[in-house]
Design an enzyme around this catalytic site. Structure first.
Site, PDB file in Angstrom:
ATOM      1  N   SER A  21      -3.748  -8.351  11.025  1.00 27.85           N
ATOM      2  CA  SER A  21      -4.624  -7.838   9.968  1.00 27.85           C
ATOM      3  C   SER A  21      -5.995  -8.487  10.079  1.00 27.85           C
ATOM      4  O   SER A  21      -6.116  -9.682  10.315  1.00 27.85           O
ATOM      5  CB  SER A  21      -4.032  -8.140   8.585  1.00 27.85           C
ATOM      6  OG  SER A  21      -4.938  -7.694   7.569  1.00 27.85           O
TER       7      SER A  21
ATOM      8  N   CYS B  76       6.892  19.504 -12.272  1.00 26.56           N
ATOM      9  CA  CYS B  76       5.984  19.705 -13.414  1.00 26.56           C
ATOM     10  C   CYS B  76       4.715  20.452 -13.052  1.00 26.56           C
ATOM     11  O   CYS B  76       3.847  20.671 -13.889  1.00 26.56           O
ATOM     12  CB  CYS B  76       5.603  18.341 -14.013  1.00 26.56           C
ATOM     13  SG  CYS B  76       4.332  17.487 -13.046  1.00 26.56           S
TER      14      CYS B  76
ATOM     15  N   ASN C  51      -3.450 -12.775  15.467  1.00 26.16           N
ATOM     16  CA  ASN C  51      -4.296 -11.587  15.495  1.00 26.16           C
ATOM     17  C   ASN C  51      -5.130 -11.581  16.772  1.00 26.16           C
ATOM     18  O   ASN C  51      -5.595 -12.635  17.217  1.00 26.16           O
ATOM     19  CB  ASN C  51      -5.222 -11.559  14.265  1.00 26.16           C
ATOM     20  CG  ASN C  51      -5.699 -10.147  13.956  1.00 26.16           C
ATOM     21  OD1 ASN C  51      -4.892  -9.248  13.739  1.00 26.16           O
ATOM     22  ND2 ASN C  51      -7.009  -9.958  13.996  1.00 26.16           N
TER      23      ASN C  51
ATOM     24  N   HIS D  82       0.813  -1.216   0.000  1.00 26.40           N
ATOM     25  CA  HIS D  82       0.000   0.000   0.000  1.00 26.40           C
ATOM     26  C   HIS D  82       0.843   1.261   0.000  1.00 26.40           C
ATOM     27  O   HIS D  82       0.341   2.339   0.291  1.00 26.40           O
ATOM     28  CB  HIS D  82      -0.955   0.002   1.209  1.00 26.40           C
ATOM     29  CG  HIS D  82      -1.989  -1.068   1.120  1.00 26.40           C
ATOM     30  ND1 HIS D  82      -2.791  -1.425   2.175  1.00 26.40           N
ATOM     31  CD2 HIS D  82      -2.353  -1.884   0.102  1.00 26.40           C
ATOM     32  CE1 HIS D  82      -3.607  -2.407   1.801  1.00 26.40           C
ATOM     33  NE2 HIS D  82      -3.355  -2.708   0.559  1.00 26.40           N
TER      34      HIS D  82
HETATM   35  N1  APR Z   1      -1.571  -7.876  18.418  1.00 31.47           N
HETATM   36  C1  APR Z   1      -2.238  -8.627  17.491  1.00 31.47           C
HETATM   37  N2  APR Z   1      -3.263  -8.148  16.738  1.00 31.47           N
HETATM   38  C2  APR Z   1      -3.643  -6.857  16.952  1.00 31.47           C
HETATM   39  C3  APR Z   1      -3.003  -6.019  17.903  1.00 31.47           C
HETATM   40  C4  APR Z   1      -1.926  -6.576  18.648  1.00 31.47           C
HETATM   41  N3  APR Z   1      -1.259  -5.853  19.566  1.00 31.47           N
HETATM   42  N4  APR Z   1      -3.629  -4.807  17.895  1.00 31.47           N
HETATM   43  C5  APR Z   1      -4.604  -4.876  16.975  1.00 31.47           C
HETATM   44  N5  APR Z   1      -4.629  -6.108  16.406  1.00 31.47           N
HETATM   45  C6  APR Z   1      -5.497  -6.596  15.324  1.00 31.47           C
HETATM   46  C7  APR Z   1      -6.938  -6.137  15.429  1.00 31.47           C
HETATM   47  O1  APR Z   1      -7.688  -7.084  16.179  1.00 31.47           O
HETATM   48  C8  APR Z   1      -7.386  -6.085  13.968  1.00 31.47           C
HETATM   49  O2  APR Z   1      -8.062  -7.282  13.588  1.00 31.47           O
HETATM   50  O3  APR Z   1      -5.015  -6.028  14.125  1.00 31.47           O
HETATM   51  C9  APR Z   1      -6.085  -6.000  13.173  1.00 31.47           C
HETATM   52  C10 APR Z   1      -5.977  -4.722  12.366  1.00 31.47           C
HETATM   53  O4  APR Z   1      -6.978  -4.765  11.372  1.00 31.47           O
HETATM   54  P1  APR Z   1      -7.272  -3.443  10.516  1.00 31.47           P
HETATM   55  O5  APR Z   1      -7.387  -2.276  11.439  1.00 31.47           O
HETATM   56  O6  APR Z   1      -8.411  -3.775   9.612  1.00 31.47           O
HETATM   57  O7  APR Z   1      -5.937  -3.194   9.694  1.00 31.47           O
HETATM   58  P2  APR Z   1      -5.506  -3.881   8.326  1.00 31.47           P
HETATM   59  O8  APR Z   1      -6.002  -5.291   8.264  1.00 31.47           O
HETATM   60  O9  APR Z   1      -4.038  -3.657   8.198  1.00 31.47           O
HETATM   61  O10 APR Z   1      -6.277  -2.988   7.217  1.00 31.47           O
HETATM   62  C11 APR Z   1      -5.952  -3.251   5.863  1.00 31.47           C
HETATM   63  O11 APR Z   1      -7.308  -1.346   5.233  1.00 31.47           O
HETATM   64  O12 APR Z   1      -7.937   0.870   5.446  1.00 31.47           O
HETATM   65  C12 APR Z   1      -7.155  -0.009   4.733  1.00 31.47           C
HETATM   66  O13 APR Z   1      -5.213   0.570   3.590  1.00 31.47           O
HETATM   67  C13 APR Z   1      -5.707   0.356   4.884  1.00 31.47           C
HETATM   68  O14 APR Z   1      -3.778  -1.116   4.939  1.00 31.47           O
HETATM   69  C14 APR Z   1      -5.076  -0.892   5.494  1.00 31.47           C
HETATM   70  C15 APR Z   1      -6.043  -1.974   5.075  1.00 31.47           C
HETATM   71 ZN    ZN Z   2       5.341  16.140 -11.405  1.00 32.39          ZN
END
Ligand code: APR
Ligand code: ZN
Length: 258
Positions: A202, A164, A226, A121
């Site tokens: 994630s 540009c 997660n 990203h």
């Molecule tokens: N340890 C383990 N897991 C964790 C922790 C931690 N300390 N803190 C938070 N989490 C988990 C949460 O439970 C959640 O499920 O991390 C996850 C983060 O999920 P999102 O907030 O949805 O982030 P992500 O999956 O990276 O989002 C993907 O969405 O908005 C777009 O471009 C943006 O890259 C991002 C994409």
């Molecule tokens: Zn430019």
């Protein structure tokens, strides 16, 4: 839990190819808020619809006002990589991990010492020109935007490219944009080749990044680390519902990679 950690450690010990996909959860312990979940920024604070590429074209001043607010909310002063990022870097140095594919734009994996990092990203430390593609550091541009917003000077927005004159955008993949093709192709190849694929911090809600664990599960071991459940839990061979700063350093220690 112990059994799952032991199972994951032995799978990594036997793996020819191991790949990690990370999301906002790995940076949460550093003080970077996540997007979803209870303290996620999408919702009461920020609306993802405001950060689509279409808005940058339609309402560049409003886009940049909101973008700098989001940047300052995501990356408060002084945030830095944590022990989970460092554990992944040491696993790579010990030959136990071949690549980190990240959805994060904070640059923390490279800062923690990971060598093979695929930024699906993009990277929020840079801005890019919509017209000529030139990239440059984001902070001076953010400063100009903050000044323009404080002065109510919409003429100064959007910040433009010194080469540009084209409009600048954050060097991140905005909703409605496609991922950098070569980076995503490489990530797909890693996922297909992996014997062990770790999906870390994630929710696995956003495509096409979320297709990588599905691809990996087809031919190898999928492990999910997660705090909350994820969209791919049903396909996981190993699930660790735990904090990244507990699991990843423990994993590195078990593999003598600490
Ligand atoms: N340890 C383990 N897991 C964790 C922790 C931690 N300390 N803190 C938070 N989490 C988990 C949460 O439970 C959640 O499920 O991390 C996850 C983060 O999920 P999102 O907030 O949805 O982030 P992500 O999956 O990276 O989002 C993907 O969405 O908005 C777009 O471009 C943006 O890259 C991002 C994409
Ligand atoms: Zn430019």
């Amino acid at each position: 839990d112990e059994a799952a950690l032991a199972e994951l450690a032995s799978a990594l010990a036997d793996a020819e190819t191991a790949v990690a996909l990370t999301g906002a959860g790995i940076s949460a312990p550093s003080g970077v808020p996540t997007f979803r979940g209870e303290d996620g920024v999408w919702g009461d604070e920020f609306d993802p619809e405001d950060f689509r590429i279409g808005r940058l074209r339609r309402d560049p001043a409003g886009f940049w006002r909101d973008r700098v607010d989001l940047h300052d909310r995501l990356f408060p002063d002084g945030v830095e990589p944590n022990s989970a990022h460092e554990a992944l870097a040491s696993l790579e140095a010990a030959g136990r991990l071949d690549a980190v594919v990240t959805q994060n734009t904070d640059g923390f994996h490279a800062a923690a010492g990971s060598e093979t990092v695929l930024e699906l990203h993009g990277n929020a430390a840079r801005v890019a020109c919509v017209d000529c593609g030139a990239t440059r550091p984001a902070e001076p541009v953010h400063e100009r935007v903050r000044t323009a917003v404080e002065a109510g000077d919409d003429e100064a927005l959007p910040p433009t490219c010194p080469d540009c004159g084209g409009p600048l955008k954050p060097d991140v993949v905005l909703f409605g944009e496609s991922l950098p093709r070569s980076t995503f192709q490489r990530a797909r190849a890693f996922a297909a080749d992996s014997d062990v694929f770790l999906a870390i911090g994630s929710s696995l809600e956003v495509e096409p990044a979320a297709s990588l664990p599905r691809r990996a599960a087809a031919g190898g071991t999928l492990a999910i680390v997660n705090l909350a459940s994820t969209r791919a839990d049903g396909r996981a061979d190993i699930r660790l519902r735990a904090d990244v700063t507990d699991v990843l350093p423990a994993l590195a220690a078990r593999l003598d990679a600490d």
